[in-house]
Design a protein around this motif. Sequence first.
Motif, PDB file in Angstrom:
ATOM      1  N   LEU A  72       0.824  -1.210   0.000  1.00 35.36           N
ATOM      2  CA  LEU A  72       0.000   0.000   0.000  1.00 35.36           C
ATOM      3  C   LEU A  72       0.861   1.263   0.000  1.00 35.36           C
ATOM      4  O   LEU A  72       0.528   2.247  -0.671  1.00 35.36           O
ATOM      5  CB  LEU A  72      -0.928  -0.013   1.221  1.00 35.36           C
ATOM      6  CG  LEU A  72      -2.061  -1.045   1.173  1.00 35.36           C
ATOM      7  CD1 LEU A  72      -2.780  -1.126   2.514  1.00 35.36           C
ATOM      8  CD2 LEU A  72      -3.048  -0.723   0.066  1.00 35.36           C
ATOM      9  N   ALA A  73       1.968   1.238   0.736  1.00 32.74           N
ATOM     10  CA  ALA A  73       2.857   2.406   0.759  1.00 32.74           C
ATOM     11  C   ALA A  73       3.468   2.643  -0.612  1.00 32.74           C
ATOM     12  O   ALA A  73       3.541   3.785  -1.083  1.00 32.74           O
ATOM     13  CB  ALA A  73       3.942   2.210   1.808  1.00 32.74           C
ATOM     14  N   ARG A  74       3.916   1.580  -1.276  1.00 32.05           N
ATOM     15  CA  ARG A  74       4.517   1.744  -2.602  1.00 32.05           C
ATOM     16  C   ARG A  74       3.503   2.264  -3.610  1.00 32.05           C
ATOM     17  O   ARG A  74       3.821   3.096  -4.462  1.00 32.05           O
ATOM     18  CB  ARG A  74       5.094   0.410  -3.070  1.00 32.05           C
ATOM     19  CG  ARG A  74       6.329  -0.029  -2.303  1.00 32.05           C
ATOM     20  CD  ARG A  74       6.730  -1.446  -2.682  1.00 32.05           C
ATOM     21  NE  ARG A  74       7.698  -1.978  -1.750  1.00 32.05           N
ATOM     22  CZ  ARG A  74       7.687  -3.223  -1.295  1.00 32.05           C
ATOM     23  NH1 ARG A  74       6.756  -4.075  -1.702  1.00 32.05           N
ATOM     24  NH2 ARG A  74       8.615  -3.627  -0.463  1.00 32.05           N
ATOM     25  N   GLU A  75       2.278   1.765  -3.528  1.00 32.12           N
ATOM     26  CA  GLU A  75       1.243   2.223  -4.458  1.00 32.12           C
ATOM     27  C   GLU A  75       0.956   3.713  -4.261  1.00 32.12           C
ATOM     28  O   GLU A  75       0.773   4.458  -5.226  1.00 32.12           O
ATOM     29  CB  GLU A  75      -0.020   1.396  -4.278  1.00 32.12           C
ATOM     30  CG  GLU A  75       0.127  -0.049  -4.769  1.00 32.12           C
ATOM     31  CD  GLU A  75      -1.016  -0.939  -4.303  1.00 32.12           C
ATOM     32  OE1 GLU A  75      -2.006  -0.405  -3.763  1.00 32.12           O
ATOM     33  OE2 GLU A  75      -0.912  -2.174  -4.469  1.00 32.12           O
ATOM     34  N   ALA A  76       0.909   4.153  -3.005  1.00 34.32           N
ATOM     35  CA  ALA A  76       0.666   5.570  -2.742  1.00 34.32           C
ATOM     36  C   ALA A  76       1.818   6.421  -3.270  1.00 34.32           C
ATOM     37  O   ALA A  76       1.603   7.492  -3.849  1.00 34.32           O
ATOM     38  CB  ALA A  76       0.473   5.795  -1.237  1.00 34.32           C
ATOM     39  N   LEU A  77       3.045   5.955  -3.091  1.00 29.30           N
ATOM     40  CA  LEU A  77       4.199   6.699  -3.596  1.00 29.30           C
ATOM     41  C   LEU A  77       4.194   6.755  -5.117  1.00 29.30           C
ATOM     42  O   LEU A  77       4.562   7.773  -5.712  1.00 29.30           O
ATOM     43  CB  LEU A  77       5.494   6.063  -3.087  1.00 29.30           C
ATOM     44  CG  LEU A  77       5.846   6.366  -1.632  1.00 29.30           C
ATOM     45  CD1 LEU A  77       6.973   5.465  -1.154  1.00 29.30           C
ATOM     46  CD2 LEU A  77       6.232   7.818  -1.470  1.00 29.30           C
ATOM     47  N   GLU A  78       3.788   5.682  -5.747  1.00 28.72           N
ATOM     48  CA  GLU A  78       3.724   5.691  -7.214  1.00 28.72           C
ATOM     49  C   GLU A  78       2.662   6.668  -7.703  1.00 28.72           C
ATOM     50  O   GLU A  78       2.865   7.385  -8.689  1.00 28.72           O
ATOM     51  CB  GLU A  78       3.426   4.282  -7.734  1.00 28.72           C
ATOM     52  CG  GLU A  78       3.262   4.187  -9.244  1.00 28.72           C
ATOM     53  CD  GLU A  78       4.496   4.642 -10.020  1.00 28.72           C
ATOM     54  OE1 GLU A  78       4.336   5.012 -11.209  1.00 28.72           O
ATOM     55  OE2 GLU A  78       5.606   4.622  -9.453  1.00 28.72           O
ATOM     56  N   ARG A  79       1.539   6.740  -7.003  1.00 29.78           N
ATOM     57  CA  ARG A  79       0.530   7.731  -7.384  1.00 29.78           C
ATOM     58  C   ARG A  79       1.060   9.148  -7.172  1.00 29.78           C
ATOM     59  O   ARG A  79       0.788  10.056  -7.962  1.00 29.78           O
ATOM     60  CB  ARG A  79      -0.759   7.518  -6.586  1.00 29.78           C
ATOM     61  CG  ARG A  79      -1.536   6.276  -7.010  1.00 29.78           C
ATOM     62  CD  ARG A  79      -2.951   6.279  -6.415  1.00 29.78           C
ATOM     63  NE  ARG A  79      -2.929   6.281  -4.965  1.00 29.78           N
ATOM     64  CZ  ARG A  79      -2.833   5.182  -4.219  1.00 29.78           C
ATOM     65  NH1 ARG A  79      -2.722   4.001  -4.798  1.00 29.78           N
ATOM     66  NH2 ARG A  79      -2.838   5.263  -2.897  1.00 29.78           N
ATOM     67  N   ALA A  80       1.818   9.341  -6.104  1.00 28.05           N
ATOM     68  CA  ALA A  80       2.420  10.654  -5.871  1.00 28.05           C
ATOM     69  C   ALA A  80       3.363  11.019  -7.000  1.00 28.05           C
ATOM     70  O   ALA A  80       3.400  12.167  -7.452  1.00 28.05           O
ATOM     71  CB  ALA A  80       3.157  10.652  -4.536  1.00 28.05           C
ATOM     72  N   ARG A  81       4.118  10.052  -7.469  1.00 21.35           N
ATOM     73  CA  ARG A  81       5.062  10.315  -8.551  1.00 21.35           C
ATOM     74  C   ARG A  81       4.347  10.670  -9.840  1.00 21.35           C
ATOM     75  O   ARG A  81       4.707  11.633 -10.517  1.00 21.35           O
ATOM     76  CB  ARG A  81       5.961   9.097  -8.789  1.00 21.35           C
ATOM     77  CG  ARG A  81       7.046   9.317  -9.843  1.00 21.35           C
ATOM     78  CD  ARG A  81       7.758   8.028 -10.175  1.00 21.35           C
ATOM     79  NE  ARG A  81       6.916   7.133 -10.953  1.00 21.35           N
ATOM     80  CZ  ARG A  81       6.789   7.200 -12.283  1.00 21.35           C
ATOM     81  NH1 ARG A  81       7.415   8.128 -12.967  1.00 21.35           N
ATOM     82  NH2 ARG A  81       6.009   6.335 -12.915  1.00 21.35           N
ATOM     83  N   THR A  82       3.328   9.904 -10.194  1.00 22.95           N
ATOM     84  CA  THR A  82       2.683  10.112 -11.482  1.00 22.95           C
ATOM     85  C   THR A  82       1.752  11.312 -11.472  1.00 22.95           C
ATOM     86  O   THR A  82       1.594  11.982 -12.496  1.00 22.95           O
ATOM     87  CB  THR A  82       1.902   8.859 -11.906  1.00 22.95           C
ATOM     88  OG1 THR A  82       0.966   8.503 -10.885  1.00 22.95           O
ATOM     89  CG2 THR A  82       2.838   7.690 -12.144  1.00 22.95           C
ATOM     90  N   ARG A  83       1.129  11.612 -10.327  1.00 28.51           N
ATOM     91  CA  ARG A  83       0.156  12.702 -10.271  1.00 28.51           C
ATOM     92  C   ARG A  83       0.729  13.997  -9.707  1.00 28.51           C
ATOM     93  O   ARG A  83       0.118  15.053  -9.834  1.00 28.51           O
ATOM     94  CB  ARG A  83      -1.038  12.297  -9.398  1.00 28.51           C
ATOM     95  CG  ARG A  83      -1.846  11.133  -9.958  1.00 28.51           C
ATOM     96  CD  ARG A  83      -2.917  10.745  -8.950  1.00 28.51           C
ATOM     97  NE  ARG A  83      -3.704   9.602  -9.405  1.00 28.51           N
ATOM     98  CZ  ARG A  83      -4.511   8.906  -8.632  1.00 28.51           C
ATOM     99  NH1 ARG A  83      -4.644   9.242  -7.352  1.00 28.51           N
ATOM    100  NH2 ARG A  83      -5.193   7.890  -9.110  1.00 28.51           N
ATOM    101  N   GLY A  84       1.874  13.912  -9.039  1.00 32.28           N
ATOM    102  CA  GLY A  84       2.396  15.102  -8.387  1.00 32.28           C
ATOM    103  C   GLY A  84       1.555  15.536  -7.219  1.00 32.28           C
ATOM    104  O   GLY A  84       1.444  16.726  -6.935  1.00 32.28           O
ATOM    105  N   ASP A  85       0.987  14.591  -6.509  1.00 30.06           N
ATOM    106  CA  ASP A  85       0.046  14.903  -5.437  1.00 30.06           C
ATOM    107  C   ASP A  85       0.695  14.602  -4.091  1.00 30.06           C
ATOM    108  O   ASP A  85       0.813  13.442  -3.692  1.00 30.06           O
ATOM    109  CB  ASP A  85      -1.222  14.067  -5.605  1.00 30.06           C
ATOM    110  CG  ASP A  85      -2.291  14.416  -4.581  1.00 30.06           C
ATOM    111  OD1 ASP A  85      -2.015  15.254  -3.691  1.00 30.06           O
ATOM    112  OD2 ASP A  85      -3.397  13.855  -4.663  1.00 30.06           O
TER     113      ASP A  85
END
Length: 410
Positions: A72-85
Amino acid sequence: MSGPLSHRLMGAALGVLAALFTPAAPAAPRTPGDDAELLQQLPTRLGEAPPQRARLQALRADPTRLPLALALAREALERARTRGDPSELGPAQAALAPWWGLAAPPPPVRLLRATLRQNQHDFSAALADLDALADAPAGATPPVPLAVRAQAEWTRATLHQVLGNWAQARTGCERLAAGVDQALGPATAWTGQVCLAELDSLQGRDPQAAQRTLASIARRAAGSGLDTAWLALVRAELAARLGSAEAGPLFREATAGSPGVYALAAHADWLLDQRREREVLRLLADRAEADALLLRLALAQQRLGDPAAAASIAQLQARFDAARLRQDNSHARELSRFELELRGRASVALELALGQWQLQKEPADALAVLRAAQAAGRPEAAAPVRAWARAQGFVDRRWPSDRPRPGVGS
């Protein structure tokens, strides 16, 4: 952008050694014609989609389920990377809460903690975690898997590069290229070699030769598992610094598929430098959820005389104001450009860029200082950047001259 999402580092942590793990801005106001009309599809966050919700509930029931917490942590970080959120960093840290305060958490947790810390600009704590992983002795407790050690080595080298510690970065890249390829496969060694070639180009060691080396790696590493989009981005940025026409095709390769914010922003910057604003509008369509991308979109709109520019600028101002209220000062590079090119306040932009230069020494940070100093009529303010470039052998053909532009700056 620079700031809590430091996308270059996020990409290093999540996208390069893939074998390890693996809101759109509003347009001008209008009234919908039908109550059933869909105005905007909001991004799905951790726990909102049914499968994610079930997994999050499972973790809440037992927060010590390490594999689930890591996923779950990795998925959230990947979303942060792709979305800039940056809001995705909170769920990532929350998933790791049972181990967050430990002096020696499980190595995969420590690696993700370092990633989160560097995105929060807590560079010293991030480096401490990365040092503990990359330099762990063979009999360390808990043992550090070789894959985690290699990822820590790469992330540490990338962080040192961002901070301008190029000698330390080179040491890490050399270790990565020479020490782990037998166990982890050729992609890891290729990653180290790309890192060394990029450092050669940054330090003035025949940038054209580095360009040829990277092109050769791209041919020879095909099928090895090396992240080809990342390699294309490294090559594109070098070509842009050299003023080479190869930059365009390489940026297009780097932003094909599902690019992250860093790659899109770099591509948009190159297009803006080439006065190809309409291509920026196409590139960033439906990607203005990230401040860095909304900034580039607003720049293109303003140059084209697009009426939508006013709404984009107002939205950016609101976002920067909100960051200031949160006492979040980590967006200095982007805020500097906003003040310089969209607000016309060169002196304010210069102070912001100089403050950012004290923290980070990427080519974009240097360029921000030089452009703001020229616009403000204070070329002497950029003397530390030019001295640094001479000492490092760094060359960037995008740099303005040190002569002030008459009648500009306030």
